[in-house]
Design a protein around this motif. Structure first.
Motif, short mmCIF file in Angstrom:
data_model
loop_
_atom_site.label_atom_id
_atom_site.label_comp_id
_atom_site.label_asym_id
_atom_site.label_seq_id
_atom_site.Cartn_x
_atom_site.Cartn_y
_atom_site.Cartn_z
N CYS A 257 47.64 -11.34 75.82
CA CYS A 257 48.35 -11.12 75.37
C CYS A 257 48.96 -9.75 76.14
N SER A 338 53.71 -4.78 71.65
CA SER A 338 53.43 -5.68 70.56
C SER A 338 53.99 -6.38 69.17
N ASN A 363 46.13 -20.69 74.73
CA ASN A 363 47.14 -19.68 74.85
C ASN A 363 46.36 -18.54 74.77
N LYS A 365 48.37 -15.68 73.69
CA LYS A 365 49.17 -14.33 73.45
C LYS A 365 49.02 -13.85 72.19
N ASP A 367 49.36 -13.69 68.59
CA ASP A 367 50.15 -13.96 67.57
C ASP A 367 50.40 -13.75 66.02
#
Length: 656
Positions: A257, A338, A363, A365, A367
């Motif tokens: 992140c 964020s 991944n 991130k 999300d």
């Protein structure tokens, strides 16, 4: 409205300009700071200003500003009845719930106990500041003795809690649990400093001794030149705050992140608002209030993810250490970037990483947002924003804080412009609940579990946390002292101080409305209930609401309420067990230890028995009083009432 990421980039530039030269901290790249020219900080360190600060025009919407100027054209004396309510709430909390021989509130759990200690330290500090308003018919010497005894009685309980707090257990819990400890002991240090500055000013006492040398010889000088005894505890409190900040800083993770604090390293990565807000607030509070610590024991060996270039964790940590300011600024920049806020401008709970347990999924991130909204997620950041203003003089931090507060007030169903609730509850049927607005109803703050009486021990603590940090944010602005080496643009600072005071004063009506509702939930022993709105429903005739009919939206779109109803046992939250019995995916940060759900919350059997006690006419106590449902009245609900009343006193009365 979400705070501008561009604004935060500017703040980081302001931080570099103010602290970088003094502490050698590198700045951000020029390609990332195109808007540094948009705001010039009111505080500066150079001999000559490099820019001309623009005085803030105000922190309120235009329609509220107009009303506020008319409403507060005359100052009024503080209402000492409000202070009396604060004192009574403190007394009930400490006589009904605190066990001096244990040094704690036995029915609390580790993190809620840390919050209760923070409430008592904060309220005692307010009491110390308010002593000038308390008069007595007794002689002044007796009057001071009584006042001093009251402060000392609470301070001795705070020191007892230093030993009663299970510090070793909390060190092994989630990162948010650890950070509550940091804020709690820094609050105690602020109490000591405030009381010392008001009543034990050594310079004043020395001048008195020098001007009347003949009268204060020998033993007289010894008594005259004592400082407040609470200062003996500053090293211990400072050490605990430092140890716990160092432990918590391991939760800062840049692998996922793009940064941010992980909530609980024993679960799958979840970066939530509260842990990051606590890190921001705890870091800037360490920068502002931590006096230094040269005690090396006890430390765990862990990597300092905020300062990886510094391998020596045993180096003396002094006051105004720029690493704390750097951590706070970087933490706030990450939080703003964020996308944690919803359409009402409220902070949702946090983010998961989709497909994290899937083999071959790369991944990283954040999300998958959990849209759950809790009151405390709107509060802790306020201490961080106020501290960032105090450290940098960038008025946008104040603007962001006031915007968040106004979003919260609107989400309780209160209109600042008219200074009244949006809904007229007198027009409702006697069995009809006021409309839910997102964080309350009828102008009164609620968490989603309040009306149904289903709050956990965590949930019962949340509202008090909001009001404690609102109080911190709305404290009158003070310019840096000359000794700090920081210069001030006097014109811009005056404008910021007036605008901040005016905006905070506009919240007084809302605070009073909430205080009256909460006071209406006290039982015959002075204990506050959890659901404050019930204090407005004196004519209620229907059954008390349940989760089925309390008007609160629930479902996947509204988020997962894991704080009240438990962490789900699924692969979004928990790592699946590997076939060979080993743990699942690698976790990004070090684990302090143990049980994935943290400390078990405590049932209150006494309250359960009370709810079965018949009332008048054979009705149960639960039928008569909605605040006996669920966990009933607890030390956490008492702490909430105390924090609200303190906010009302400090913001709407004491500062008037």
């Amino acid at each position: 409205m979400t705070p501008s990421p561009v604004r935060v980039i500017y703040h980081l530039g302001a931080f570099v300009a103010i602290a970088g030269a003094a502490y050698g901290i590198p700045g951000i790249g020029a390609d990332k700071s195109p808007s540094i020219q948009e705001e010039c900080p009111i505080f500066f360190t150079a001999a000559a200003k490099r820019c001309d600060p623009i005085a803030p025009k105000g922190f309120l919407p235009t329609n509220v500003v107009t009303v506020e100027r008319h409403r507060h054209k005359d100052h009024h004396s503080p209402d000492l009845d409000v202070l009396a309510d604060v004192l009574e709430a403190m007394q009930v909390m400490q006589t009904e719930y605190f066990a001096p021989w244990l040094g704690t509130w036995p029915d609390s759990i580790d993190w809620t106990g840390a919050v209760m200690g923070t409430h008592i330290s904060g309220a005692a500090r307010s009491l110390s500041e308010a002593l000038i308003h308390i008069n007595s018919n007794q002689e002044s010497a007796v009057d001071w003795k009584l006042k001093s005894n009251l402060i000392d009685s609470y301070f001795t309980q705070i020191t007892a809690y230093y030993f009663g707090q299970d510090a070793f257990a909390i060190r092994n819990q989630a990162y948010d649990d650890i950070l509550w400890v940091v804020l709690g002991w820094l609050e105690a240090i602020q109490l000591i400093r405030t009381h010392t500055d008001f009543y034990f000013n050594m310079n004043t006492q020395n001048k008195t001794a020098a001007s009347e040398a003949d009268a204060f010889q020998g033993i007289g000088n010894f008594f005259t030149n004592q400082t407040y005894h609470g200062n003996l505890w500053v090293p211990a409190f400072s050490h605990r705050a430092r140890v716990f900040w160092d432990l918590a800083s391991s939760g800062w993770d840049t692998e996922l992140c793009g940064g941010g604090m992980v909530w609980n390293p024993r679960l799958l990565p979840y970066k939530n608002a509260i842990t990051n807000e606590l890190f921001i607030a705890g870091s800037i509070s360490m920068y502002l209030y931590f006096p230094g610590d040269d005690n090396e024991s006890p430390f765990s060996h862990h990597r300092d993810t905020m300062n990886p270039e510094d391998p020596d964790l045993r180096t003396y940590s002094g006051p105004r250490d720029a690493k704390y300011l750097k951590a706070a600024v970087e933490g706030y920049k990450w939080l703003v970037d964020s996308n944690m806020t919803d359409e009402r401008g409220l902070y949702t709970d946090g983010f998961h990483i989709s497909g994290y347990t899937d083999t071959g999924n790369n991944n990283t991130k954040c999300d998958e947002r959990n849209n759950m909204v809790f009151s405390y997620n709107q509060g802790v950041l306020l201490t961080g924003l106020r501290g960032l203003w105090d450290a940098t003089g960038a008025s946008s931090f104040l603007s962001d804080g006031h915007t968040l507060i106004q979003n919260v007030i609107k989400a309780t169903g209160y209109d600042l412009a008219s200074d009244t609730p949006l809904d007229d509850i007198s027009s409702l049927r006697s069995d009809e609940l006021p409309r839910w607005h997102g964080l309350g109803r009828a102008g009164v703050m609620e968490d989603t579990c309040d009306a149904s009486g289903t709050c956990s021990q965590d949930g019962q603590t949340f509202k008090g946390i909001f009001f404690h940090h609102l109080t911190a944010f709305c404290a009158p602005l003070a310019a840096p002292t000359p000794e700090s080496g920081t210069r001030v643009d006097t014109r811009a600072f005056h404008a910021a101080r007036v605008s901040h005071a005016g905006a905070c004063a506009s919240y007084g009506g809302w605070l009073g409305h909430n205080a009256r509702a909460a006071l209406g939930t006290r039982d015959e022993r002075g204990k506050f209930g959890q659901w404050w709105t019930a204090g407005l429903l004196a004519d209620w005739t229907g059954p008390w609401p349940s989760m089925a009919d309390d008007g609160v939206p629930r479902g996947a779109a509204s988020g997962i309420d894991y704080r009240n109803y438990g962490v789900p046992n699924d692969t979004t939250w928990r790592a699946p067990q590997a076939p060979d019995g080993r743990s699942g995916p690698h976790l990004p940060v070090e684990m302090p230890l143990a049980n994935p759900d943290g400390q078990t919350q405590r049932p209150l059997n006494e309250l359960r028995r009370k709810r079965r006690t018949p009332g008048a006419g054979g009705a149960s106590a639960e039928d008569e009083d909605p605040n006996t449902r669920g966990r009933g009245r607890t030390v956490e609900t008492q702490g909430g009432g105390l924090a609200l009343l303190r906010a009302y006193w400090e913001i709407a009365q004491h500062a008037a």
